[in-house]
Design a protein around this motif. Structure first.
Motif, mmCIF file in Angstrom:
data_model
loop_
_atom_site.group_PDB
_atom_site.id
_atom_site.type_symbol
_atom_site.label_atom_id
_atom_site.label_comp_id
_atom_site.label_asym_id
_atom_site.label_seq_id
_atom_site.Cartn_x
_atom_site.Cartn_y
_atom_site.Cartn_z
ATOM 1 N N GLU A 113 0.822 -1.206 0.000
ATOM 2 C CA GLU A 113 0.000 0.000 0.000
ATOM 3 C C GLU A 113 0.862 1.265 0.000
ATOM 4 N N LYS A 114 2.051 1.162 0.550
ATOM 5 C CA LYS A 114 2.973 2.294 0.524
ATOM 6 C C LYS A 114 3.557 2.469 -0.877
ATOM 7 N N GLU A 115 3.954 1.376 -1.506
ATOM 8 C CA GLU A 115 4.631 1.452 -2.800
ATOM 9 C C GLU A 115 3.723 1.924 -3.926
ATOM 10 N N VAL A 116 2.413 1.695 -3.838
ATOM 11 C CA VAL A 116 1.526 2.149 -4.917
ATOM 12 C C VAL A 116 1.332 3.665 -4.887
ATOM 13 N N GLN A 117 1.948 4.335 -3.917
ATOM 14 C CA GLN A 117 1.915 5.788 -3.904
ATOM 15 C C GLN A 117 2.958 6.371 -4.868
ATOM 16 N N ARG A 118 3.765 5.513 -5.468
ATOM 17 C CA ARG A 118 4.749 5.984 -6.439
ATOM 18 C C ARG A 118 4.055 6.574 -7.668
ATOM 19 N N PRO A 119 4.706 7.519 -8.335
ATOM 20 C CA PRO A 119 4.173 8.031 -9.609
ATOM 21 C C PRO A 119 4.083 6.889 -10.621
ATOM 22 N N GLY A 120 2.997 6.835 -11.342
ATOM 23 C CA GLY A 120 2.798 5.790 -12.324
ATOM 24 C C GLY A 120 1.969 4.632 -11.823
ATOM 25 N N LYS A 123 -3.387 4.105 -10.390
ATOM 26 C CA LYS A 123 -4.559 3.241 -10.601
ATOM 27 C C LYS A 123 -4.681 2.143 -9.548
ATOM 28 N N PHE A 124 -3.576 1.856 -8.870
ATOM 29 C CA PHE A 124 -3.562 0.734 -7.943
ATOM 30 C C PHE A 124 -3.768 1.157 -6.484
ATOM 31 N N ARG A 125 -4.254 2.381 -6.318
ATOM 32 C CA ARG A 125 -4.595 2.860 -4.973
ATOM 33 C C ARG A 125 -6.098 2.701 -4.764
ATOM 34 N N ASN A 126 -6.459 2.253 -3.585
ATOM 35 C CA ASN A 126 -7.875 2.118 -3.224
ATOM 36 C C ASN A 126 -8.654 1.290 -4.262
ATOM 37 N N THR A 127 -8.096 0.133 -4.583
ATOM 38 C CA THR A 127 -8.745 -0.735 -5.566
ATOM 39 C C THR A 127 -9.842 -1.595 -4.955
ATOM 40 N N GLY A 128 -9.811 -1.748 -3.648
ATOM 41 C CA GLY A 128 -10.733 -2.662 -2.986
ATOM 42 C C GLY A 128 -10.056 -3.952 -2.569
ATOM 43 N N LEU A 129 -8.799 -4.136 -2.995
ATOM 44 C CA LEU A 129 -8.047 -5.336 -2.617
ATOM 45 C C LEU A 129 -7.238 -5.125 -1.333
ATOM 46 N N PHE A 206 -9.827 -10.553 7.042
ATOM 47 C CA PHE A 206 -8.799 -10.765 6.024
ATOM 48 C C PHE A 206 -9.391 -11.385 4.750
ATOM 49 N N TYR A 207 -10.505 -12.098 4.911
ATOM 50 C CA TYR A 207 -11.126 -12.799 3.780
ATOM 51 C C TYR A 207 -12.461 -12.179 3.379
ATOM 52 N N LYS A 208 -12.619 -10.900 3.652
ATOM 53 C CA LYS A 208 -13.830 -10.180 3.252
ATOM 54 C C LYS A 208 -13.450 -9.015 2.341
ATOM 55 N N TRP A 209 -14.279 -8.768 1.358
ATOM 56 C CA TRP A 209 -14.069 -7.639 0.444
ATOM 57 C C TRP A 209 -15.358 -6.836 0.341
ATOM 58 N N ASN A 210 -15.224 -5.563 0.136
ATOM 59 C CA ASN A 210 -16.396 -4.724 -0.066
ATOM 60 C C ASN A 210 -16.844 -4.840 -1.519
ATOM 61 N N GLY A 211 -17.850 -5.652 -1.758
ATOM 62 C CA GLY A 211 -18.311 -5.871 -3.120
ATOM 63 C C GLY A 211 -17.892 -7.236 -3.630
ATOM 64 N N ASP A 212 -18.189 -7.489 -4.879
ATOM 65 C CA ASP A 212 -17.866 -8.759 -5.528
ATOM 66 C C ASP A 212 -16.381 -8.775 -5.853
ATOM 67 N N VAL A 213 -15.634 -9.682 -5.217
ATOM 68 C CA VAL A 213 -14.193 -9.711 -5.412
ATOM 69 C C VAL A 213 -13.825 -10.028 -6.863
ATOM 70 N N LYS A 214 -14.666 -10.790 -7.559
ATOM 71 C CA LYS A 214 -14.373 -11.099 -8.964
ATOM 72 C C LYS A 214 -14.414 -9.832 -9.818
ATOM 73 N N GLU A 215 -15.365 -8.961 -9.509
ATOM 74 C CA GLU A 215 -15.446 -7.699 -10.250
ATOM 75 C C GLU A 215 -14.245 -6.815 -9.942
ATOM 76 N N ILE A 216 -13.809 -6.836 -8.691
ATOM 77 C CA ILE A 216 -12.631 -6.050 -8.309
ATOM 78 C C ILE A 216 -11.399 -6.558 -9.052
ATOM 79 N N LEU A 217 -11.237 -7.879 -9.097
ATOM 80 C CA LEU A 217 -10.093 -8.469 -9.779
ATOM 81 C C LEU A 217 -10.104 -8.141 -11.273
ATOM 82 N N THR A 218 -11.279 -8.190 -11.872
ATOM 83 C CA THR A 218 -11.397 -7.875 -13.300
ATOM 84 C C THR A 218 -10.956 -6.439 -13.572
ATOM 85 N N GLU A 219 -11.374 -5.524 -12.699
ATOM 86 C CA GLU A 219 -10.998 -4.127 -12.875
ATOM 87 C C GLU A 219 -9.490 -3.938 -12.714
ATOM 88 N N VAL A 220 -8.906 -4.584 -11.701
ATOM 89 C CA VAL A 220 -7.473 -4.434 -11.452
ATOM 90 C C VAL A 220 -6.664 -5.065 -12.584
#
Length: 296
Positions: A113-120, A123-129, A206-220
């Protein structure tokens, strides 16, 4: 002569039809023996002969599946299980072991979560994962519920967290993909076994996601593919070549769920053979018999 030719026409037609019918119903293995005429290569929109591009996440998945064992992925695994370390059904763990795993996991997810703060990597911040908040809740729950103090993070988890900060974006996203996506698949399988056998079926955050995890994975996956579209082939190959490394690091953290159980068992039996400070053999026991595949 004309009469003779006329009499031969029906026979000639019959022979040609027979040959065509034979070719049509010939067995596939025999048909393949006859070379097919070469077809012209497909032309892309830009007029090149390159095949249509495969999404990079598909390449990542193929590479990852080639490293799975048969027990981990019965339909797609390519590697033989060398020991019980990769056979989840043979694992035994305790609340203390699992708490250690959660603490180590939190260190690594904090680093991601720290490393996705890098420039570039916007898109990988606050993905739901993201997993850190859930892990904090679960660690606190175990401490209060069972009066167990959370241990310190292992060196492996801290080393991996530091290592992530040194990676190029292509290699980092390979680690990101394999770590986060594995948790939604095999990670959930491991978690369910531990939750059912050790925690009376309690469902961890640890094993709960907000929303359908398959949809989150597809977006990521779409985000990864979009990012990889700007990479050279050499950059993509560098990313794919780092896949085994991601398995090594994640496997080191999972090892706590297996290793401590084994070490605890042999200490209890107090019938072990040591050489240069290392465990080299264990006397037969119900535990070691069931764990015969382990590399003790």
């Amino acid at each position: 002569l004309v009469k003779t030719m006329r009499s031969l026409v029906p026979a000639l037609i019959y022979s040609l039809c027979s040959i065509s019918a034979t070719a049509a119903f010939m067995q596939p293995c025999l048909r393949s023996a006859f070379p097919r005429p070469a077809t012209a290569p497909r032309m892309c929109a830009k007029g090149s002969t390159e095949a249509a591009a495969v999404p990079f996440t598909q390449e990542m998945r193929q590479k990852a599946m080639s490293l799975h064992t048969f027990s981990q992925a019965p339909r797609e695994g390519k590697q033989k299980d060398a020991s019980a370390n990769t056979v989840v059904d043979q694992w035994e763990t305790t609340k203390e072991d699992y708490l250690q795993f959660l603490v180590d996991s939190m260190v690594v997810y904090q680093a991601f979560e720290k490393e996705v703060q890098r420039p570039g990597l916007e898109k990988f911040r606050n993905t739901g994962l993201e997993r850190v908040k859930g892990l904090e809740t679960d660690i606190d729950w175990i401490e209060k519920k069972y009066n167990i103090q959370a241990p310190k993070a292992t060196d492996q988890s801290k080393e991996y967290a530091q290592y992530l900060s040194t990676l190029s974006i292509p290699v980092f996203l390979t680690h990101f993909y394999n770590y986060y996506f594995a948790h939604t698949a095999g990670g959930r399988m491991i978690g369910k076994q531990v939750m059912d056998s050790v925690f009376d079926g309690h469902l961890f955050e640890f094993y709960k996601w907000n929303g359908d995890v398959k949809e989150i994975l597809t977006e990521v996956k779409g985000f990864i593919d979009e990012t990889a579209d700007g990479w050279t082939r050499a950059m993509k190959d560098e990313a794919l070549d780092s896949t085994p490394e991601t398995f090594k690091w994640s496997g080191a953290l999972l090892r706590v769920l297996v290793g401590k159980a084994r070490d605890r068992a042999v200490r209890t039996m107090n019938k072990v053979q040591m050489k240069s400070g290392k465990l080299v053999a264990v006397s037969p026991s119900p535990y070691s018999t069931r764990k015969a595949a382990w590399d003790v």
